[in-house]
Design an enzyme around this catalytic site. Structure first.
Site, PDB file in Angstrom:
ATOM      1  N   CYS A 197       0.801  -1.111   0.056  1.00 43.83           N
ATOM      2  CA  CYS A 197      -0.005  -0.043   0.020  1.00 43.83           C
ATOM      3  C   CYS A 197       1.054   1.404   0.248  1.00 43.83           C
ATOM      4  O   CYS A 197       2.142   1.219   0.135  1.00 43.83           O
ATOM      5  CB  CYS A 197      -0.943  -0.033   1.376  1.00 43.83           C
ATOM      6  SG  CYS A 197      -2.541   0.892   1.049  1.00 43.83           S
TER       7      CYS A 197
ATOM      8  N   CYS B 233      -4.314  -0.154  -2.584  1.00 41.72           N
ATOM      9  CA  CYS B 233      -4.692   1.184  -2.986  1.00 41.72           C
ATOM     10  C   CYS B 233      -4.587   1.452  -4.488  1.00 41.72           C
ATOM     11  O   CYS B 233      -4.751   2.639  -4.656  1.00 41.72           O
ATOM     12  CB  CYS B 233      -3.744   2.047  -2.136  1.00 41.72           C
ATOM     13  SG  CYS B 233      -1.861   1.798  -2.468  1.00 41.72           S
TER      14      CYS B 233
END
Length: 131
Positions: A8, A80
């Site tokens: 992420c 993400c």
């Protein structure tokens, strides 16, 4: 045994929750870690919402992806949409998925819980299909 890394932006919320779920749900079936495009800290609210369901992530650490070798992992999961920012050697592993989940950082507790539950479902499916 499969080696999974969850990546992420800051390795603070989503990837930390995914690591916690994978460690618990995939115990004995997979090896798991998490990393970020940059390192930060394990978010206190991520720790809180995971503890609500009996998973302790307090001993996990936030690490930059540059500390890891892509060849060590069979499965790379971006949480993400950061896959576009990863070097090609990360996205060409045996399995690469970009889950593009909402960032709960700075959001209400309800958002953290919703994202946590979405991560749990995806990790369960991943382990069921790949481990």
């Amino acid at each position: 045994m499969k080696n999974i890394i969850f990546i992420c932006k800051k390795n603070s919320c989503r990837s930390q929750m995914a690591e916690g779920f994978a460690r618990t749900l995939g115990e004995g079936k997979i090896n798991v870690t998490s990393a970020g495009l940059e390192a930060s800290r394990v978010h206190p609210t991520a720790i809180e919402v995971m503890s609500e369901i009996g998973i302790d992530i307090t001993k996990q650490t936030s690490n930059p992806v540059s500390d890891f070798n892509p060849e060590d992992y069979n499965i790379v999961i971006s949480l993400c949409g950061c896959g576009v920012n990863l070097p090609p050697e990360w996205v060409t592993r045996e399995v690469f998925q970009d889950w593009e989940l909402d960032d709960p950082d700075g959001q209400p507790l309800a958002t953290f819980r919703r994202v946590r539950d979405e991560i749990k479902q995806r990790v369960e499916k991943l382990i069921g299909e790949r481990a």
